[in-house]
Write an enzyme that holds these catalytic residues in place. Structure first.
Site, short mmCIF file in Angstrom:
data_model
loop_
_atom_site.label_atom_id
_atom_site.label_comp_id
_atom_site.label_asym_id
_atom_site.label_seq_id
_atom_site.Cartn_x
_atom_site.Cartn_y
_atom_site.Cartn_z
N ASP A 1 1.00 -1.13 -0.05
CA ASP A 1 -0.09 -0.04 -0.13
C ASP A 1 1.02 1.16 -0.07
O ASP A 1 2.04 1.23 0.46
CB ASP A 1 -0.98 -0.01 1.38
CG ASP A 1 -1.95 1.03 1.18
OD1 ASP A 1 -2.46 1.58 0.04
OD2 ASP A 1 -2.29 1.63 2.41
N HIS A 2 0.47 2.35 -0.38
CA HIS A 2 1.02 3.51 -0.45
C HIS A 2 0.79 4.26 0.78
O HIS A 2 -0.45 4.55 1.12
CB HIS A 2 0.52 4.54 -1.81
CG HIS A 2 1.09 4.11 -2.81
ND1 HIS A 2 0.42 4.04 -3.98
CD2 HIS A 2 2.14 3.56 -3.25
CE1 HIS A 2 1.18 3.74 -5.09
NE2 HIS A 2 2.28 3.57 -4.50
N PHE B 1 -5.05 4.61 0.20
CA PHE B 1 -6.16 4.08 -0.26
C PHE B 1 -5.69 3.02 -1.30
O PHE B 1 -6.62 2.79 -2.40
CB PHE B 1 -7.35 4.80 -0.58
CG PHE B 1 -7.54 6.04 0.22
CD1 PHE B 1 -7.57 5.88 1.68
CD2 PHE B 1 -7.39 7.37 -0.51
CE1 PHE B 1 -7.79 6.63 2.38
CE2 PHE B 1 -7.77 8.23 0.70
CZ PHE B 1 -7.81 8.26 2.22
N HIS B 2 -4.48 2.44 -1.38
CA HIS B 2 -4.11 1.67 -2.66
C HIS B 2 -3.61 0.22 -2.25
O HIS B 2 -2.58 -0.15 -3.08
CB HIS B 2 -2.78 2.44 -3.13
CG HIS B 2 -3.43 3.69 -3.90
ND1 HIS B 2 -2.33 4.80 -4.10
CD2 HIS B 2 -4.64 4.62 -4.31
CE1 HIS B 2 -2.99 5.89 -4.63
NE2 HIS B 2 -4.19 5.50 -4.42
N PRO B 3 -4.30 -0.48 -1.21
CA PRO B 3 -3.80 -1.79 -1.05
C PRO B 3 -4.14 -2.76 -2.32
O PRO B 3 -4.91 -2.71 -3.09
CB PRO B 3 -4.98 -2.54 -0.08
CG PRO B 3 -6.18 -1.55 -0.41
CD PRO B 3 -5.49 -0.03 -0.70
#
Length: 537
Positions: free
Chosen positions: A293-294, A468-470
């Site tokens: 994630d980010h 919000f990038h899993p």
């Protein structure tokens, strides 16, 4: 009675809406699209600034929390995920970014033929309607709009000029495969309204007689006939039904729920499945692993002039002015959302391409989507584009309605810790550079007390949050990669009739926001699915 379809798609998010459109468009196959949440009727979904209203919405958002993360002072990090037609594309920050050429070339080099930049570019062009007009890397006839921010903001212009002082070029189009530079983001908006995947892809297809859309229907497990996926069990707690698939089941439930579904259905790490008494269909150790994630680090400043969105949102007169601006011209902050300023740069000496992304916002709040501060404010949100830390997603029980265990292990890798500190220092340099410096009254967070590397790292641990990038929990890979869950056609290894089509399949995170890349993946895989159907007809 059992309902039977050719294709069952689980999840009506960024990828699922694309699959539903493309697989139903020739009328040859029946398609069923399942969505656990409701239809996308809530007006806050469609107003870009409504992002703040959907961030904590009890119906439209899964509202997940991670397990206590040792790298984040044992905090449980809030992970919003869309639970509505359009999925996270209906509640996200609307940023239109593809990533870097090298991201996709790296996928191909890892043993995934057909996934290099040149292979993916035709699908990026196919999906987009770009208001910059045609170009070698741009499309203008696709359903998903890439809209430029036309109005120039004093604060964003100062941010851009400060970055130019540090040697970065001003960029109009960040989606050519090369990102380095500074400018304004393009957004997934159309005429001042959100252009989610539900708007772009599902809405035009809803009247097709061969497409069935079921909302309020959550898949609980995939059904198998031996090693072949033959349907799903789905519904609400206490009211499950069986849906059969003649051809394929397509999991597009996202990087958290697709691996959860696989594990509940008997595909996953052998020890985990045995622990929960689940019959093993295929032992696949990579299911739920490789979570990436980010992590965003948000520096906030008080601004010297009342020119920020904070100022507009704090008074009734300001809100009325924003509303009228949107109503009569479909412009202004209501039509843009949160982030305007884009910057991609290198902060670590060993890297050869940008390793940091900025989301520069003309507002500030204690957390993304929260109540704005009672003073003029702005936010420098920085994130490392290619983190080395890895986590996992694992079921807690056999209850499909219980959220899985999510452990990102943020900042567990030394590279990530060093990059986070370097990114904060870079953001501070920008804030102290003319013409931005005269607009910065004070640093609200982290504040003057955080100066040493250890103090800055502590700030990152205390306030860092997801952007919000899993991704990566059912990764694509070659036969000799024992942790690869799907092959290069996104077919789940060890079984037939089952694919995963969402951010789970990314072997490594792309350098930027994930919505547009996964829409591209769904476009590309739709062609693969149709090609396979023709060969077996």
């Amino acid at each position: 009675m059992e309902a039977v379809f050719d294709y069952i798609i689980v999840g009506a998010g960024s990828a699922g809406c694309v699959l539903a459109n493309r697989l139903s468009e020739d009328g040859r196959h029946s398609v069923c699209l399942l969505e656990a949440g409701p239809a996308d009727h809530n007006p806050w979904i469609h107003l870009p600034i409504g992002y703040g209203k959907t961030m904590f919405h009890k119906t439209l958002n899964w509202g997940y929390y991670t397990d206590p993360d040792p790298g984040m002072l044992d905090r449980r990090i809030y992970w919003p995920r869309g639970r509505v037609l359009g999925g996270s594309s209906s509640i996200n920050g609307l940023i239109y970014v593809r990533g870097q050429r090298q991201d996709y070339d790296h996928w191909a080099a890892q043993g995934n033929p057909g996934w290099g930049w040149d292979d993916c570019l035709p699908y990026f062009r196919k999906l987009e309607h770009n208001d910059l007009g045609p170009g070698p890397t741009r499309g203008t006839d696709g359903p998903l709009w890439a809209s430029s921010i036309k109005a120039r903001h004093e604060l964003v212009e100062a941010f851009i000029e400060a970055a130019r002082t540090h040697g970065l070029p001003r960029v109009q189009d960040f989606n050519t495969g090369e990102q380095e530079g500074v400018g304004y983001y393009q957004l997934t908006t159309r005429h001042g309204l959100r252009c989610s995947s539900a708007v772009a892809y599902l809405k035009p297809a809803r009247r097709r007689p061969n497409l069935t859309v079921m909302t309020g229907t959550q898949a609980s497990r995939v059904l198998f006939d031996g090693k072949r996926a033959c349907g799903v069990q789905a519904g609400r707690p206490g009211a499950l039904r069986t849906l059969r698939a003649r051809r394929e089941v397509l999991l597009a439930a996202g990087a958290l729920q697709s691996p959860q579904l696989l594990q509940l259905s008997g595909i996953g790490p052998e020890a985990l499945l045995k622990e929960h008494g689940i019959k093993i269909v295929h032992a696949s150790p990579g299911v739920g692993e490789n979570l990436q994630d980010h992590l965003q680090i948000r520096l906030m400043y008080e601004v010297t002039k009342p020119i920020t969105t904070n100022d507009d949102l704090r008074t009734l007169a300001g809100k009325a002015r924003l509303g009228l601006q949107w109503l009569f011209s479909r412009s202004g902050p209501l039509a843009i959302g949160i982030n305007q300023g884009a910057l991609f740069c290198k902060v670590m000496p060993e890297v050869v391409r940008p390793d940091i992304q900025f989301h520069f916002a003309t507002l500030s709040a204690d957390m993304a989507g929260g109540t704005v501060h009672p003073f003029p404010g702005c936010t420098y949100s920085v994130c490392q584009l290619r983190p080395a830390s890895r986590g996992h997603v694992r079921i807690r029980s056999t209850d499909p309605f219980e959220a899985p265990s999510m452990q990102p292990y943020y900042l567990s890798a030394d590279l990530d810790r060093r990059t986070a500190v370097a990114a904060v220092r870079y953001a501070r340099r920008l804030a102290s550079t003319d013409p931005l410096a005269p607009l910065m009254k004070r640093e609200v967070r982290p504040g003057a007390d955080a100066q040493s590397d250890d103090e800055i790292l502590h700030f990152c641990r205390e306030y860092g949050a997801t952007i919000f990038h899993p991704s990566g929990t059912a990764k694509m890979g070659p036969d000799n990669d024992t942790m690869a869950v799907v092959d290069s056609r996104l077919r789940v290894r060890g079984v037939s009739g089952l694919r995963v089509v969402d951010c789970s399949i990314m072997p490594t995170l792309v350098s930027g926001n994930t919505n547009v890349p996964i829409i591209m993946v769904a476009e590309k895989v739709s062609d693969m699915i149709r090609e396979d159907a023709r060969q077996t007809a």
